[in-house]
Enzyme design. Structure first.
Site, PDB file in Angstrom:
ATOM      1  N   PRO A 136      34.977  39.494  36.984  1.00 40.19           N
ATOM      2  CA  PRO A 136      34.041  38.389  36.877  1.00 40.19           C
ATOM      3  C   PRO A 136      34.250  37.505  35.648  1.00 40.19           C
ATOM      4  O   PRO A 136      34.584  37.982  34.571  1.00 40.19           O
ATOM      5  CB  PRO A 136      32.671  39.069  36.832  1.00 40.19           C
ATOM      6  N   ASN A 137      34.063  36.231  35.894  1.00 41.46           N
ATOM      7  CA  ASN A 137      34.098  35.171  34.894  1.00 41.46           C
ATOM      8  C   ASN A 137      35.489  34.827  34.383  1.00 41.46           C
ATOM      9  O   ASN A 137      35.646  33.888  33.607  1.00 41.46           O
ATOM     10  CB  ASN A 137      33.165  35.482  33.707  1.00 41.46           C
ATOM     11  N   ARG A 189      35.715  29.000  29.008  1.00 41.11           N
ATOM     12  CA  ARG A 189      34.689  29.960  28.591  1.00 41.11           C
ATOM     13  C   ARG A 189      35.041  30.543  27.222  1.00 41.11           C
ATOM     14  O   ARG A 189      36.037  31.245  27.079  1.00 41.11           O
ATOM     15  CB  ARG A 189      34.587  31.104  29.603  1.00 41.11           C
ATOM     16  N   TYR A 210      38.502  34.022  24.050  1.00 42.23           N
ATOM     17  CA  TYR A 210      39.431  34.324  25.136  1.00 42.23           C
ATOM     18  C   TYR A 210      40.694  33.473  25.122  1.00 42.23           C
ATOM     19  O   TYR A 210      41.603  33.706  25.913  1.00 42.23           O
ATOM     20  CB  TYR A 210      38.713  34.186  26.481  1.00 42.23           C
ATOM     21  N   ASN A 243      42.012  43.730  34.920  1.00 42.06           N
ATOM     22  CA  ASN A 243      41.112  43.292  33.872  1.00 42.06           C
ATOM     23  C   ASN A 243      39.735  43.282  34.529  1.00 42.06           C
ATOM     24  O   ASN A 243      39.345  42.309  35.166  1.00 42.06           O
ATOM     25  CB  ASN A 243      41.473  41.897  33.351  1.00 42.06           C
ATOM     26  N   ALA A 255      33.505  42.456  32.651  1.00 41.21           N
ATOM     27  CA  ALA A 255      32.225  43.138  32.420  1.00 41.21           C
ATOM     28  C   ALA A 255      32.036  44.377  33.293  1.00 41.21           C
ATOM     29  O   ALA A 255      31.283  45.278  32.928  1.00 41.21           O
ATOM     30  CB  ALA A 255      31.070  42.169  32.631  1.00 41.21           C
ATOM     31  N   HIS A 288      32.269  48.048  31.912  1.00 45.63           N
ATOM     32  CA  HIS A 288      31.157  48.720  31.251  1.00 45.63           C
ATOM     33  C   HIS A 288      30.047  49.132  32.211  1.00 45.63           C
ATOM     34  O   HIS A 288      29.133  49.854  31.816  1.00 45.63           O
ATOM     35  CB  HIS A 288      30.577  47.790  30.174  1.00 45.63           C
ATOM     36  N   ASP A 346      35.703  54.726  40.418  1.00 45.72           N
ATOM     37  CA  ASP A 346      35.965  55.715  41.468  1.00 45.72           C
ATOM     38  C   ASP A 346      37.034  55.237  42.446  1.00 45.72           C
ATOM     39  O   ASP A 346      37.876  56.022  42.893  1.00 45.72           O
ATOM     40  CB  ASP A 346      34.687  56.062  42.222  1.00 45.72           C
ATOM     41  N   GLU A 386      44.769  49.095  32.447  1.00 43.76           N
ATOM     42  CA  GLU A 386      43.594  48.258  32.189  1.00 43.76           C
ATOM     43  C   GLU A 386      43.928  47.261  31.092  1.00 43.76           C
ATOM     44  O   GLU A 386      44.549  47.624  30.087  1.00 43.76           O
ATOM     45  CB  GLU A 386      42.436  49.159  31.756  1.00 43.76           C
ATOM     46  N   HIS A 391      42.372  43.965  28.653  1.00 43.78           N
ATOM     47  CA  HIS A 391      41.284  43.137  28.134  1.00 43.78           C
ATOM     48  C   HIS A 391      41.900  42.129  27.177  1.00 43.78           C
ATOM     49  O   HIS A 391      42.721  42.498  26.331  1.00 43.78           O
ATOM     50  CB  HIS A 391      40.243  43.971  27.395  1.00 43.78           C
ATOM     51  N   LEU A 392      41.528  40.885  27.313  1.00 49.45           N
ATOM     52  CA  LEU A 392      42.074  39.839  26.445  1.00 49.45           C
ATOM     53  C   LEU A 392      41.675  40.051  24.995  1.00 49.45           C
ATOM     54  O   LEU A 392      42.470  39.833  24.082  1.00 49.45           O
ATOM     55  CB  LEU A 392      41.599  38.460  26.923  1.00 49.45           C
ATOM     56  N   THR A 393      40.448  40.477  24.785  1.00 44.22           N
ATOM     57  CA  THR A 393      39.947  40.718  23.431  1.00 44.22           C
ATOM     58  C   THR A 393      39.973  42.218  23.152  1.00 44.22           C
ATOM     59  O   THR A 393      40.082  43.044  24.057  1.00 44.22           O
ATOM     60  CB  THR A 393      38.511  40.206  23.268  1.00 44.22           C
ATOM     61  N   ARG A 442      34.027  44.273  19.406  1.00 48.65           N
ATOM     62  CA  ARG A 442      32.998  43.388  19.948  1.00 48.65           C
ATOM     63  C   ARG A 442      31.653  44.100  19.939  1.00 48.65           C
ATOM     64  O   ARG A 442      31.463  45.110  19.275  1.00 48.65           O
ATOM     65  CB  ARG A 442      33.401  42.959  21.370  1.00 48.65           C
ATOM     66  N   ARG A 485      30.218  46.925  24.736  1.00 47.80           N
ATOM     67  CA  ARG A 485      31.563  46.730  25.275  1.00 47.80           C
ATOM     68  C   ARG A 485      32.536  47.829  24.861  1.00 47.80           C
ATOM     69  O   ARG A 485      33.665  47.869  25.326  1.00 47.80           O
ATOM     70  CB  ARG A 485      32.131  45.379  24.827  1.00 47.80           C
TER      71      ARG A 485
END
Length: 154
Positions: free
Chosen positions: A7-8, A15, A20, A71, A74, A77, A84, A95, A97-99, A104, A108
């Site tokens: 998402p996002n 954003r 990001y 990625n 959200a 978390h 699963d 996995e 994550h950009l940040t 953070r 997170r």
């Protein structure tokens, strides 16, 4: 390789660019396809804001792909269902994550996905996708699944 974005991430480039970066999702998609091609693989890159769509893509990957870069954004978390699904398909998972999620907000710091991922890349910006795909290629080669001939297999 299936590259899933949660998402996002469709808002990348606009954003919170201070967090990001300036790159768009289209930039990420091009980067993933180019990187996969260089590794002799193909990248099926998708994004959804809907948890069920991401889970369906993971299920589909079971027979259509050899590994997953995700990625989860959200959903890292919050989504035990996504965790699963990744555990159930039996594919290598990296996995991204950009940040750096550990620098953070405290909520997170925990990712349900990390517990089932073969590796986690965070804080490297869009280069994290390059690292993730490269690591997946390494895992596949180590397991004897990649032929290294650049035939574009997924």
């Amino acid at each position: 390789m299936l590259v899933l974005n949660g998402p996002n991430l469709d808002l990348l480039g606009t954003r919170e660019p201070h967090l990001y970066g300036p790159h768009t999702l289209a930039d990420v998609e091009r980067l993933c396809r180019t990187t996969a091609h260089t590794l002799g693989l193909a990248a099926d890159v998708r994004q959804s804001n809907h948890e069920g769509v991401l889970i369906d893509a993971v299920h589909e990957a079971r027979t259509a792909h050899r590994g997953i870069v995700i990625n989860p954004a959200a959903y890292s978390h919050t989504s035990i269902a996504l965790r699963d699904a990744l555990a159930a398909v039996g594919l290598p998972v990296v996995e991204v994550h950009l940040t750096n999620i550990h620098r953070r907000e405290p909520f997170r710091h925990h990712s349900h996905v990390s517990a089932v991922a073969d590796a986690v890349v965070c804080g490297a910006g869009v280069h994290g996708y390059v690292l993730a795909l490269t690591h997946l290629a390494h895992l596949l080669d180590a397991d004897g699944h990649a032929d290294g001939h650049g035939d574009g297999d997924r």
